[in-house]
Design an enzyme around this catalytic site. Structure first.
Site, PDB file in Angstrom:
ATOM      1  N   LYS A  93      12.392  -3.315  36.858  1.00 37.00           N
ATOM      2  CA  LYS A  93      12.687  -2.064  37.581  1.00 37.00           C
ATOM      3  C   LYS A  93      13.337  -1.050  36.646  1.00 37.00           C
ATOM      4  CE  LYS A  93      13.413  -3.663  42.337  1.00 37.00           C
ATOM      5  NZ  LYS A  93      14.451  -3.972  43.335  1.00 37.00           N
ATOM      6  N   THR A  94      14.290  -1.520  35.828  1.00 34.05           N
ATOM      7  CA  THR A  94      14.964  -0.586  34.920  1.00 34.05           C
ATOM      8  C   THR A  94      13.964   0.038  33.958  1.00 34.05           C
ATOM      9  OG1 THR A  94      17.097  -1.692  35.092  1.00 34.05           O
ATOM     10  CG2 THR A  94      16.723  -0.404  33.109  1.00 34.05           C
ATOM     11  N   LYS A 107      10.413  16.312  33.162  1.00 32.86           N
ATOM     12  CA  LYS A 107       9.353  17.228  33.605  1.00 32.86           C
ATOM     13  C   LYS A 107       9.971  18.433  34.317  1.00 32.86           C
ATOM     14  CE  LYS A 107       5.427  17.334  36.705  1.00 32.86           C
ATOM     15  NZ  LYS A 107       5.274  16.871  38.072  1.00 32.86           N
ATOM     16  N   ARG A 108      10.952  18.144  35.179  1.00 31.53           N
ATOM     17  CA  ARG A 108      11.599  19.239  35.915  1.00 31.53           C
ATOM     18  C   ARG A 108      12.319  20.194  34.960  1.00 31.53           C
ATOM     19  NH1 ARG A 108      16.514  20.465  38.107  1.00 31.53           N
ATOM     20  NH2 ARG A 108      17.577  18.523  37.652  1.00 31.53           N
ATOM     21  N   ALA A 116      13.408   4.300  24.134  1.00 34.19           N
ATOM     22  CA  ALA A 116      13.747   3.156  23.287  1.00 34.19           C
ATOM     23  C   ALA A 116      12.797   2.022  23.638  1.00 34.19           C
ATOM     24  CB  ALA A 116      15.199   2.740  23.520  1.00 34.19           C
ATOM     25  N   TYR A 147      10.660  -8.124  30.317  1.00 37.10           N
ATOM     26  CA  TYR A 147      11.087  -7.150  29.299  1.00 37.10           C
ATOM     27  C   TYR A 147       9.884  -6.584  28.557  1.00 37.10           C
ATOM     28  CZ  TYR A 147      13.812  -5.342  25.299  1.00 37.10           C
ATOM     29  OH  TYR A 147      14.371  -4.553  24.327  1.00 37.10           O
TER      30      TYR A 147
HETATM   31  N1  LIG Z   1      19.401  -3.733  19.828  1.00 41.33           N
HETATM   32  C1  LIG Z   1      18.168  -3.997  19.462  1.00 41.33           C
HETATM   33  O1  LIG Z   1      17.939  -4.692  18.482  1.00 41.33           O
HETATM   34  C2  LIG Z   1      17.003  -3.429  20.244  1.00 41.33           C
HETATM   35  C3  LIG Z   1      15.713  -3.760  19.828  1.00 41.33           C
HETATM   36  C4  LIG Z   1      14.628  -3.247  20.525  1.00 41.33           C
HETATM   37  C5  LIG Z   1      14.831  -2.374  21.577  1.00 41.33           C
HETATM   38  N2  LIG Z   1      16.084  -2.071  21.957  1.00 41.33           N
HETATM   39  C6  LIG Z   1      16.235  -1.161  23.116  1.00 41.33           C
HETATM   40  O2  LIG Z   1      17.266  -0.231  22.896  1.00 41.33           O
HETATM   41  C7  LIG Z   1      17.961   0.027  24.114  1.00 41.33           C
HETATM   42  C8  LIG Z   1      19.449  -0.209  23.929  1.00 41.33           C
HETATM   43  O3  LIG Z   1      19.652  -1.575  23.540  1.00 41.33           O
HETATM   44  P1  LIG Z   1      21.094  -2.143  23.169  1.00 41.33           P
HETATM   45  O4  LIG Z   1      20.916  -3.110  22.078  1.00 41.33           O
HETATM   46  O5  LIG Z   1      22.054  -1.032  23.001  1.00 41.33           O
HETATM   47  O6  LIG Z   1      21.400  -2.971  24.495  1.00 41.33           O
HETATM   48  P2  LIG Z   1      22.697  -3.000  25.416  1.00 41.33           P
HETATM   49  O7  LIG Z   1      22.467  -4.059  26.430  1.00 41.33           O
HETATM   50  O8  LIG Z   1      23.923  -3.054  24.601  1.00 41.33           O
HETATM   51  O9  LIG Z   1      22.629  -1.571  26.092  1.00 41.33           O
HETATM   52  C9  LIG Z   1      21.849  -1.269  27.216  1.00 41.33           C
HETATM   53  C10 LIG Z   1      22.685  -0.384  28.125  1.00 41.33           C
HETATM   54  O10 LIG Z   1      21.902  -0.028  29.259  1.00 41.33           O
HETATM   55  C11 LIG Z   1      22.710  -0.162  30.422  1.00 41.33           C
HETATM   56  N3  LIG Z   1      21.811  -0.372  31.566  1.00 41.33           N
HETATM   57  C12 LIG Z   1      21.035  -1.449  31.820  1.00 41.33           C
HETATM   58  N4  LIG Z   1      20.333  -1.260  32.946  1.00 41.33           N
HETATM   59  C13 LIG Z   1      20.687  -0.032  33.413  1.00 41.33           C
HETATM   60  C14 LIG Z   1      20.310   0.727  34.541  1.00 41.33           C
HETATM   61  N5  LIG Z   1      19.419   0.264  35.430  1.00 41.33           N
HETATM   62  N6  LIG Z   1      20.872   1.946  34.713  1.00 41.33           N
HETATM   63  C15 LIG Z   1      21.780   2.428  33.841  1.00 41.33           C
HETATM   64  N7  LIG Z   1      22.179   1.751  32.743  1.00 41.33           N
HETATM   65  C16 LIG Z   1      21.628   0.529  32.541  1.00 41.33           C
HETATM   66  C17 LIG Z   1      23.612  -1.343  30.120  1.00 41.33           C
HETATM   67  O11 LIG Z   1      24.753  -1.402  30.929  1.00 41.33           O
HETATM   68  C18 LIG Z   1      23.925  -1.089  28.654  1.00 41.33           C
HETATM   69  O12 LIG Z   1      25.043  -0.253  28.499  1.00 41.33           O
HETATM   70  C19 LIG Z   1      17.333  -0.865  25.174  1.00 41.33           C
HETATM   71  O13 LIG Z   1      16.394  -0.115  25.915  1.00 41.33           O
HETATM   72  C20 LIG Z   1      16.622  -1.934  24.376  1.00 41.33           C
HETATM   73  O14 LIG Z   1      15.500  -2.429  25.047  1.00 41.33           O
HETATM   74  C21 LIG Z   1      17.183  -2.577  21.324  1.00 41.33           C
END
Ligand SMILES: NC(=O)c1ccc[n+]([C@@H]2O[C@H](COP(=O)([O-])OP(=O)(O)OC[C@H]3O[C@@H](n4cnc5c(N)ncnc54)[C@H](O)[C@@H]3O)[C@@H](O)[C@H]2O)c1
Length: 324
Positions: A93-94, A107-108, A116, A147
């Site tokens: 969902k996220t 868009k708005r 990411a 994921y």
């Molecule tokens: N760290 C990595 O190596 C890596 C690699 C590939 C992709 N990413 C992507 O980068 C992004 C950030 O990753 P990260 O390592 O900082 O992870 P993280 O888990 O530290 O940060 C994700 C943040 O998103 C918030 N979050 C989760 N679901 C949410 C929602 N429904 N509404 C609002 N906030 C929500 C969490 O509370 C958290 O603060 C993610 O999208 C992840 O998929 C990270």
């Protein structure tokens, strides 16, 4: 300075989001951080709360959001397998509803929107290293699918909004990144090994430890984000961002034992399902389009990361954050 530019970072209280917020504030942007604190922590952004150009909003991006900004960095999503598998439906969902909501907002506002995305969209790749043109080898029904497929669908949505609504999109495929503020108990290999080493516990290596990973230091990655967001309108991505230096998991474990002066021993456990054997970015597109390449070697990045975990440990926080 970009004081007139207002930026929304979803997932701004997470690992990457908090570093991005710091970088954008120091570049003169106004930063609105949105987070539901699922995996993020107030501690990660505490030092920014008194900054006059920083604002925090608790919100879940699976619900629509109405704010006024010029650029959106959509980072919200649990990133580590332990966290995203805890509530897989919420993870999808996220990724999917979150992307729809952020694209709708963009868009708005006619705002630029950054996604990411992840190297996980390549699944267990049959091509090494992975260029952006590789379509991936992904299981649709496994424990990692919430994921991987969520992120793949988000990419699809970004490109459909670009084609259909002429939105300015910027899609980054992020490879393993590490640095201060990664969660000590999220199963990501660098933080797990550092914590195990600092506690002089056994270091658990899956399989024989011959699988390889590439590790990008967070400052390098954030610089790639900003360059991509600032790139010309015709640059949409997807663009791989990561460090192409390849290390076996065993090499990483040995380096960390060495740098922490630990008495830990390396122990082996069975490989988890769908664990990729090799993961390394082909970053030629980022080099050519953004003039970007990582600068921080693994040894240097580890030396910047270990003190963060030493501090958590000295405050008793690691013990509280990991179920011991
Ligand atoms: N760290 C990595 O190596 C890596 C690699 C590939 C992709 N990413 C992507 O980068 C992004 C950030 O990753 P990260 O390592 O900082 O992870 P993280 O888990 O530290 O940060 C994700 C943040 O998103 C918030 N979050 C989760 N679901 C949410 C929602 N429904 N509404 C609002 N906030 C929500 C969490 O509370 C958290 O603060 C993610 O999208 C992840 O998929 C990270």
């Amino acid at each position: 300075m970009h004081l007139e530019r207002r930026v929304l970072i979803t997932g701004g209280a997470g690992f990457l989001g908090s570093h991005l917020a710091e970088r954008l504030l120091s570049d003169g942007y106004q930063v609105l951080c949105v987070d539901n604190f699922y995996t993020g922590a107030r501690r990660n952004i505490e030092h920014l709360l008194s900054h006059p150009h920083f604002e925090l909003l608790r919100h879940d991006i699976t619900h629509p959001l109405f704010v006024e900004v010029d650029e959106i960095y959509n980072l919200a999503c649990p990133a580590s397998p332990i966290h995203y598998q805890r509530d897989p439906v919420q993870t999808t969902k996220t990724s999917v509803l979150g992307a729809i909501n952020m694209l709708g907002l963009a868009k708005r506002l006619r705002a630029k929107v950054f996604q990411a995305s992840t190297s996980e969209i390549y699944g267990d790749p049959t091509v090494h290293p992975q260029p952006e043109t590789y379509w991936g080898n992904v299981n649709t029904i496994g424990p990692r699918s919430c994921y991987d497929e969520g992120k793949r669908c988000a990419e699809t949505l970004f490109f459909d909004y670009w084609r259909q609504h002429k939105l300015q999109i910027k899609v980054a495929r992020i490879f393993n990144t590490y640095g201060p503020r990664t969660h000590p108990n999220d199963g990501r290999v660098v933080s797990s090994f550092i914590v195990q080493a600092l506690l002089n516990r056994d270091i658990t290596v899956f399989g024989r430890g011959e699988q390889t990973r590439s590790f990008c230091y967070v400052d390098d990655l954030v610089d790639g984000f900003v360059r991509l967001m600032d790139s010309s309108a015709d640059v949409t991505g997807p663009i791989n961002l990561g460090n192409p230096g390849e290390f076996t998991i065993l090499e990483l474990a040995k380096l960390i034992i060495d740098f922490t002066g630990s008495r830990s021993k390396i122990v082996h456990q069975p490989l988890p399902q769908d664990d990729p054997k090799q993961r390394r970015p082909d970053i030629s597109r980022a080099q050519e389009t953004l003039g970007w390449a990582p600068k921080v070697p693994l040894r240097e990045g580890l030396k910047k990361t270990i003190p963060y975990f030493e501090t958590l440990l000295s405050q008793g926080l690691v013990q509280r954050m990991i179920a011991v």
